[in-house]
Motif scaffolding. Structure first.
Motif, PDB file in Angstrom:
ATOM      1  N   VAL A   2       3.916 -18.298  30.581  1.00 35.36           N
ATOM      2  CA  VAL A   2       4.804 -17.964  29.933  1.00 35.36           C
ATOM      3  C   VAL A   2       5.678 -16.596  30.959  1.00 35.36           C
ATOM      4  O   VAL A   2       7.105 -16.280  31.687  1.00 35.36           O
ATOM      5  N   LEU A   3       4.323 -16.707  32.082  1.00 36.13           N
ATOM      6  CA  LEU A   3       5.405 -16.138  33.663  1.00 36.13           C
ATOM      7  C   LEU A   3       5.896 -16.803  34.838  1.00 36.13           C
ATOM      8  O   LEU A   3       6.398 -16.648  35.559  1.00 36.13           O
ATOM      9  N   GLY A  60      13.302 -17.779  29.069  1.00 33.18           N
ATOM     10  CA  GLY A  60      12.377 -17.148  29.591  1.00 33.18           C
ATOM     11  C   GLY A  60      12.417 -16.376  30.659  1.00 33.18           C
ATOM     12  O   GLY A  60      11.737 -15.451  31.154  1.00 33.18           O
ATOM     13  N   GLN A 116      12.844 -12.758  29.778  1.00 32.76           N
ATOM     14  CA  GLN A 116      11.920 -12.211  29.291  1.00 32.76           C
ATOM     15  C   GLN A 116      10.579 -12.139  30.406  1.00 32.76           C
ATOM     16  O   GLN A 116      10.062 -10.772  29.976  1.00 32.76           O
ATOM     17  N   LEU A 169      10.950  -9.157  31.465  1.00 34.37           N
ATOM     18  CA  LEU A 169      11.453  -7.847  30.807  1.00 34.37           C
ATOM     19  C   LEU A 169       9.603  -7.426  30.645  1.00 34.37           C
ATOM     20  O   LEU A 169       8.826  -6.820  30.741  1.00 34.37           O
ATOM     21  N   PRO A 197       7.612 -22.082  25.392  1.00 36.00           N
ATOM     22  CA  PRO A 197       7.330 -21.022  26.518  1.00 36.00           C
ATOM     23  C   PRO A 197       7.947 -21.164  27.354  1.00 36.00           C
ATOM     24  O   PRO A 197       8.365 -20.508  27.718  1.00 36.00           O
ATOM     25  N   GLY A 211      11.544 -20.288  26.598  1.00 32.66           N
ATOM     26  CA  GLY A 211      11.630 -18.972  26.187  1.00 32.66           C
ATOM     27  C   GLY A 211      11.346 -18.242  25.406  1.00 32.66           C
ATOM     28  O   GLY A 211      10.513 -19.419  24.567  1.00 32.66           O
ATOM     29  N   GLY A 212      11.107 -17.034  24.467  1.00 34.36           N
ATOM     30  CA  GLY A 212      10.546 -16.903  23.704  1.00 34.36           C
ATOM     31  C   GLY A 212      10.920 -17.641  21.992  1.00 34.36           C
ATOM     32  O   GLY A 212      11.470 -18.794  21.911  1.00 34.36           O
TER      33      GLY A 212
END
Ligand code: HEA
Ligand code: HEA
Ligand code: CUA
Ligand code: CU
Lengths: 305, 203, 651, 99
Positions: free
Chosen positions: A33-34, A41, A44, A47, A180, A183-184
């Motif tokens: 995710v990171l 992605g 996000q 953010l 993931p 992106g979300g």
């Protein structure tokens, strides 16, 4: 009785857990995710990072102050720090701790609204997007490429640097479509077609998964997404067309039944299958189903009114 | 009317006498407000599902003006008569109270009767609870109100029974007040059903 | 004939699983043992007249406590089973269908049958004592609440051995929970178990709201009321407005399943997304209503053990009330990934706004300790552990509230970690703190501190070991509710660590059980009336309090009135007793609960006749009660005098 | 107990009749408006909803003795919060479900 030592141990415990978590989060590729591979992605991940920092502005000082207070005012003989049992109010302090959180929440709200708006449209404007129609079934994913007129089950291939408009629906319980690293997620809903924009910036194979519990086979509903350069994508489409059977209504009826299947592909799709799926589960009741205009006629046929 | 319940020591001997009746009536108000929330969810459901006819009949096709207008006026009147019953309570006239309660019960039964006939007609026309989401929402909203009214009728009958047996005591006084509060509340809910379901339905 | 009985019983009883057989056997054994013990010691009458028919709030509180600790065990065993399954990749300890049942029952039991009744246990044990009342406003209704909770919980637990457990998640999203996808009794158990106990919760909400508003001792203005009672009031406000929503939601789901209506179905114009909307309109307020009383406990404990008045009383009250109101305006944050973007933005902001009053509470607790004298007694330890844990859990909640970022966290282990951190760090720690704090008051003896310390550290360390890795797993893309996973994603090491933590917490729980058993055996009754040098009224009477609580209702003049009286040496009261008006015990609540159970069981198996019998029973119980005018009695003065002399009350 | 009961209630026959007349009128107005298609849609909607809300107030004021209730402060507060929640439940659901 826990004394200074206990308190210290406690403090160490919490801080070290935190440290381990932070260090590993920044350094490892595993934290997908990171480590986004596409613009959505990235928005996000940024953010997440920024909101984390904003929160740390308040959480870390508060934690430190907390441990300081617990340490300083513990009840032990000879503690010389002040003791004021009747001191129970202070307007200045109250203003501070109503005020600072209000400011921070305001900042976070602005960031939230900004990015909510950003994620509404296609990630990049200058490239012609492609559309993929996604249907979650019990317990597999059906991907239809309406422009290419092909379909796949349980795997996805998309061109790099091209915005992809995923149109999601479900012909089974509510599910969620999540890749993931790109992106979300967004829910795939019966009777509703919802839109999710994603884009890949790097060629590679990414992990995609179902993310809203849908019954016994839910665990098996993950899939690979490979992103390839434009030319390879076209080649792949040709290949799919050349080497597979067409996808028929009968195939679909078979696919809808609860089962766990492997990957497969089809050389063509029945016209308006996606619209049919949406409408069969109540699609006509949603203004925002974006196929409404083009699909008016066939809907009339299907639903008989 | 000042007699206390048989077998009890005089209440005011007690050091801290909380007024039981007023506490119970207060609690009942709170219950009514939570019941209001219950109905609001049913209303929300109706509002969200009201256009989902699924090929079945619409409200305009189903609702019959004379019936729901009659239902409305019957219930309005019964709310008035149950109010007159509590008025009798204050004047200490058991007879008046009982008579008005009986009138209220009769009106209540007429209301429920009309509603049941309405439902039966609808079902005979093929509009059942499983026809469409709209009809599911309709039946459950209106039916829940109807069940509340039916429960109110039974409750009122049991109160009449107690009134005729014990006269007006602290207990029966409270029970009558509470049941009439409940009845007014059901009237309020019906007004919204009348407006949201029937009037907007035939509009 | 024999064939059909065989078929029936193999459907009826869950078969084919050693786990279930184990459960069957142990249930039967425990029941036989209980019956044997009761008969052998001739305790049946005692059980009936002292407990099953009681309307005394203290005894009801104790029964809630016992039931919820049992449920904590059951939910905890579920958790241990799940963590065992997830300890290694590709495990097949629990196949996916069993795993689904277990996380569903774990979540449902922990929140509805553990946290809620534990909360009601504290309400019952403390509120009347704290506000100087002799009982709650409606003692009979209070007993009804308990027994509906109890029988609802039993019905739910029965699903494990008879008919099969629900397996659609703790909120049972439609359409998964509709007949089309979940045939059979499991889902009906869910509906009726919760529905029946929900009636009790709503009644308790009304009961305690009225108790607090109307039954306070003379002189106790609202703004002099102890913080715990304030928190109970705020929690009751949420119950009163939120539980009807749950009732309707489950009702509609049942009507869909039973009468073939089309509220949340795929066909017939049903709208499954509306179920999601409805259930969260209740579900979000629900999690706040369980945490608010925990906040109340912390407020009491912090003041008592810092030997200092609570800081910022007024803004604490304001914060509580605004949290209870705000909690109704955030529900969409549980489905940002479904709703429209404008809706998302709005609800993201309302959600984050809750952090502001919550933060105010945290700061006020800290400044209560500031310039105080902090005594590290067991209740205070749990409170001190709570603050940093909740701070971090709340912060991750705010991260979730950032809608576009939530698209990445939603339904991942990041979310699992968030809510366990607030639920365990906030609710469980809070209720533990409360139990340790008020235990001497209710039982008249104190708990062994050394064993308690073990439990404390095991729970704390266990908590961090279990749930910190889960945040990381969320960032690794691990979805919740997967029954297993492969080696390829690299989730194995952190999952293994997490499982170790779960076992540590399990060990912590075992220490607590040991602690209770040990302390009952070696009763230490020393100074139980006011062991912590308390501040509020409950500490002014003997422990355990007599059935009427206060022989003479205190006159209150200050916030922290008892502390004030002790300071001024005003603790002596003139012994001028008057007869005390008390409610009579009644068997109706228990019987009514039993009829609810029959109703629920019948409707679960869709045996309409049985449902109707049950409902008639319920209605009859209500009418019998309605017609009963002999519901209370007086305790005469000489009996009060004898009791007070025996327990050394009325200081 | 006698005296107490008497001071607690002082609603009269008159107030019941007034309430009843009000509620009849407030029922007839929207009925006539709707059945005769007298007004344009949005305005009509507003008027009939307003009429319903008025009836609510009338019932509480004239029939449910709220004025004389000892606890009217708390009850009015609870009603206000209740109405806020009702509006949230109905309006909120309609908004959220309107994708
Ligand atoms: C007791 C239970 C409890 C509590 C108290 C909370 C508190 C909060 N929760 Fe949590 N939540 C749950 C239980 C709880 N939650 C559960 C069970 C779920 C999942 C259910 C499921 O899906 O199964 C969930 C899920 C959940 C989601 C959904 C995520 C998703 O599904 O994708 C979100 C999103 O917004 C969220 C947010 C918050 C926020 C903002 C708070 C806030 O109230 C936290 C406020 C506290 C603080 C912030 C700390 C102290 C404050 C300060 C020191 C002041 C300064 C701070 C700032 C300026 C930030 N929660
Ligand atoms: C108050 C609420 C509460 C509490 C206290 C807990 C406590 C725990 N929870 Fe729970 N959990 C939920 C509420 C709660 N949970 C909810 C709502 C869900 C979502 C469900 C859903 O998705 O539908 C969830 C889901 C959930 C999951 C995710 C499952 C999934 O999505 O696949 C996991 C996984 O680790 C988990 C773990 C734990 C653990 C390890 C504990 C520990 O704290 C447990 C502590 C352990 C004990 C108290 C043990 C007692 C047992 C013994 C003493 C036996 C002795 C045995 C040995 C030690 C060998 N929980
Ligand atoms: Cu006490 Cu009536
Ligand atoms: Cu929430």
């Amino acid at each position: 009785m826990p004394s200074r030592k206990t308190v210290k141990r406690f403090l160490m415990l919490i801080l070290s857990t935190f440290a381990v978590f932070l260090l590993s989060a920044c350094s490892s590729e595993q934290f997908i995710v990171l480590n986004p591979k596409g613009p959505v992605g990235e928005v996000q991940a940024n953010l997440i990072f920024v909101s984390f920092l904003v929160l740390m502005i308040v959480i870390i000082p508060v934690l430190l102050l907390f441990f300081f207070i617990v340490y300083r005012y513990r009840d032990k003989p000879g503690n010389k720090s002040p003791y004021k049992p009747e001191w129970d109010d202070n307007v200045k302090l109250e203003v501070v701790w109503w005020g600072i959180p209000i400011i921070l929440i305001a900042i976070l709200s602005i960031l939230t609204v900004r990015d909510t708006l950003v994620l509404q449209g296609p990630p990049s404007e200058d490239v012609e997007p492609i559309t993929i129609q996604v249907t979650s079934l019990d317990w597999k994913w059906l991907f239809q490429y309406p422009e290419e007129d092909i379909a796949t089950v349980n795997y996805l291939k998309i061109p790099v640097d091209t915005p992809v408009q995923f149109e999601l629906t479900s012909d089974a319980p509510i599910n969620s479509f999540w890749i993931p690293q790109l992106g979300g997620q967004r829910y795939s809903l019966p009777g509703k077609s919802s839109t999710l924009w994603l884009e890949a910036e790097e060629a590679g194979t990414y992990y995609g998964t179902a993310n809203n519990f849908s019954g016994d086979g839910f665990t098996e509903m993950n899939f690979d997404v490979s992103t390839v350069p434009d030319a390879d994508f076209d080649k792949w489409v040709e290949e799919v067309k050349a080497t597979n059977q067409p996808f028929t209504m009968e195939d679909y009826q078979e696919l809808v039944k609860p089962s766990i299947v492997g990957v497969s592909a089809y050389s063509s799709i029945p016209p308006n299958l996606f619209e049919f799926i949406v409408d069969k589960n109540g699609g006509k009741y949603y203004k925002s189903n974006n196929h409404t205009e083009q699909f008016d006629n066939s809907r009339q046929l299907e639903l008989g009114n | 009317m000042s007699q206390s319940t048989a077998g009890k020591i005089d209440h005011h001997n007690e050091e801290e006498h909380h007024d039981t009746s007023s506490i119970k009536i207060f609690g009942f108000w709170i219950f009514l407000i939570s019941d209001l929330i219950l109905f609001s969810v049913l209303f929300a459901t109706y509002v969200v599902l009201r256009t989902r006819y699924s090929g079945g009949p619409t409200g305009a096709e189903l609702f019959e003006v004379p019936i729901f207008v009659a239902e409305t006026f019957i219930l309005l009147t019964s709310s008035f008569t149950s109010g007159l019953a509590t008025l009798g309570l204050q004047q200490g006239k058991v007879k008046t109270v009982i008579n008005w309660l009986i009138v209220t019960v009769v009106l209540g039964i007429a209301f429920v009767g009309l509603e049941v006939t309405e439902f039966i007609t609808l079902v005979e026309e093929g509009a059942t609870i499983s026809t469409s989401a709209f009809l599911s929402a309709f039946y459950v909203l209106v039916g829940t109100h109807g069940l509340h009214v039916s429960a109110g009728i039974i409750w009122m009958i049991s109160t009449i029974f107690q009134l005729s047996r014990y006269g007006i005591t602290e207990e029966t006084n409270r029970k009558t007040q509470v049941v009439s509060l409940y009845w007014h509340f059901l009237d309020v809910v019906w007004i919204f059903i009348f407006t949201v379901v029937y009037l907007l339905g035939v509009m | 004939m024999i064939e059909s009985i065989k078929n029936f019983s193999s459907d009826f009883f869950v078969t084919g699983d050693p786990l279930i057989y184990g459960a069957d056997v142990s249930i039967v054994l425990v029941m036989v043992a209980i019956i044997f013990v009761l008969t052998y010691f001739k305790k049946w009458k005692w059980l009936w007249s002292e407990w099953l028919t009681t309307v005394d709030h203290k005894k009801i509180g104790i029964m809630y406590l016992i039931a919820s600790l049992l449920m904590l065990f059951r939910g905890g065993v579920d958790a241990i089973l799940m963590r065992t399954q997830l300890a290694f990749p590709n495990m097949d300890f629990l196949p996916s269908d069993k795993y689904n049942e277990i996380f569903t029952t774990h979540g449902t039991i922990m929140i509805l049958f553990m946290a809620m009744p534990l909360m009601f246990a504290l309400f019952n044990m403390v509120v009347p004592l704290q506000i100087g009342a002799r009982d709650v406003a409606y003692p009979f209704l209070n007993a009804v609440s308990f027994w509906t909770f109890f029988f609802g919980a039993m019905l739910f637990n029965l699903s494990f051995v008879i008919g099969g457990s629900p397996d659609a998640g703790w909120l049972s999203y439609a359409p998964l929970s509709e007949t089309q996808f979940s045939e059979g009794p499991g889902q009906n158990y869910y509906i009726w178990g919760i529905q029946i106990s929900g009636i009790g919760s709503l009644a308790s909400g009304i009961n305690f709201l009225v108790t607090i508003l109307k039954m306070r001792a003379p002189g106790m203005k609202l703004m002099k009321m102890p913080m715990f009672s304030w928190s109970v009031l705020s929690s009751c406000i949420i119950i009163i407005f939120a539980f009807p929503i749950l009732t309707v939601t489950l009702g509609l789901l049942f009507i869909d399943r039973y009468f073939g209506a089309n509220f949340f179905t795929l066909a017939g114009g049903g709208n499954p997304m509306y179920y999601v909307n409805l259930i969260w309109m209740w579900g979000h307020p629900e999690v706040y209503l369980v945490v608010l009383p925990a906040f109340g406990v912390f407020s009491e404990v912090v003041a008592t053990f810092s030997k200092k008045k609570i800081f910022g009383y007024k803004s604490m009250v304001f914060a509580l009330l605004s949290i209870s109101l705000l909690s109704f305006f955030t529900w969409v944050h549980h489905f940002f990934t479904m709703a429209d973007y404008k809706v998302d933005a709005f609800f993201a902001i309302t959600t984050m706004a809750i952090a502001i009053p919550t933060g105010v509470k945290v700061f006020n607790w800290m400044f209560t300790m500031f310039r105080g004298r902090i005594q590290m007694k067991p209740p205070m330890l749990w409170t001190i552990a709570f603050i940093p844990t909740f701070l971090v859990g709340g912060a991750t909640g705010v991260m979730l509230a950032v809608a576009p970022a939530d698209f990445q966290y939603h339904n991942s282990y990041f979310l699992i970690a968030h809510f366990h951190q607030v639920l365990i760090g906030g609710v469980v720690f809070g209720f533990f703190s409360g139990i340790y704090y008020w235990w001497p008051k209710i039982f008249g003896f104190s708990l062994n501190e050394k064993l308690g310390l073990w439990a404390f550290w095991l729970w704390n360390i266990g908590f961090y070991v279990t749930f910190m890795p889960q945040y990381a797993l969320g960032f690794m893309g691990m979805p919740r509710r997967v029954s297993t996973y492969g080696w390829d994603m690299g989730w194995a090491p952190l999952n293994f660590i997490s499982t170790i933590g779960a076992f540590l917490m399990g060990a912590g729980f075992i220490f607590q059980v040991w602690q209770i058993v040990y302390s009952i055996k070696h009763r230490n009754k020393e100074g139980a009336a006011d062991p912590w040098d308390g501040r509020t009224l409950e500490w002014s009477i003997p422990s355990p309090p007599p059935e009427y609580n206060f022989a003479i209702i205190p006159k209150v003049s200050e916030q922290d009135d008892w502390w004030y009286k002790k300071q001024k040496g005003l603790t002596k009261v003139k012994e001028d007793y008057k007869p005390i008006h008390m409610p009579k015990n009644s068997g109706i609540p228990f019987i009514m609960g039993g009829f609810w159970f029959i109703t629920g069981f019948g409707l679960t198996f869709e045996w309409t006749w049985m449902g109707i019998i049950g409902l008639i029973g319920v209605a009859t119980s209500i009418v019998v009660r309605h017609l009963d005018n002999d519901t209370d009695y007086y305790i005469p003065v000489d009996e009060i005098e004898r009791t007070e002399a025996r327990i050394g009350g009325t200081r | 107990m006698t005296t107490e009961k008497h001071t607690e209630h002082h609603s009269s026959f008159q107030s019941y009749v007034t309430g009843f007349l009000f509620s009849i009128v407030l029922t007839i107005i929207p009925l006539v408006l709707v059945l005769n298609d007298m007004l344009e849609n949005p305005l009509l909607l507003v008027i009939i909803l307003l009429a319903a809300c008025f009836q609510f107030v009338i019932q509480i004021y004239y029939f449910m003795h709220l004025r004389e209730n000892k606890n009217r402060g708390y009850i009015v507060l609870a009603l206000i919060v209740g109405i806020i929640i009702v509006v949230t439940v109905v309006g909120g659901s309609a908004w959220v479900m309107n994708f």
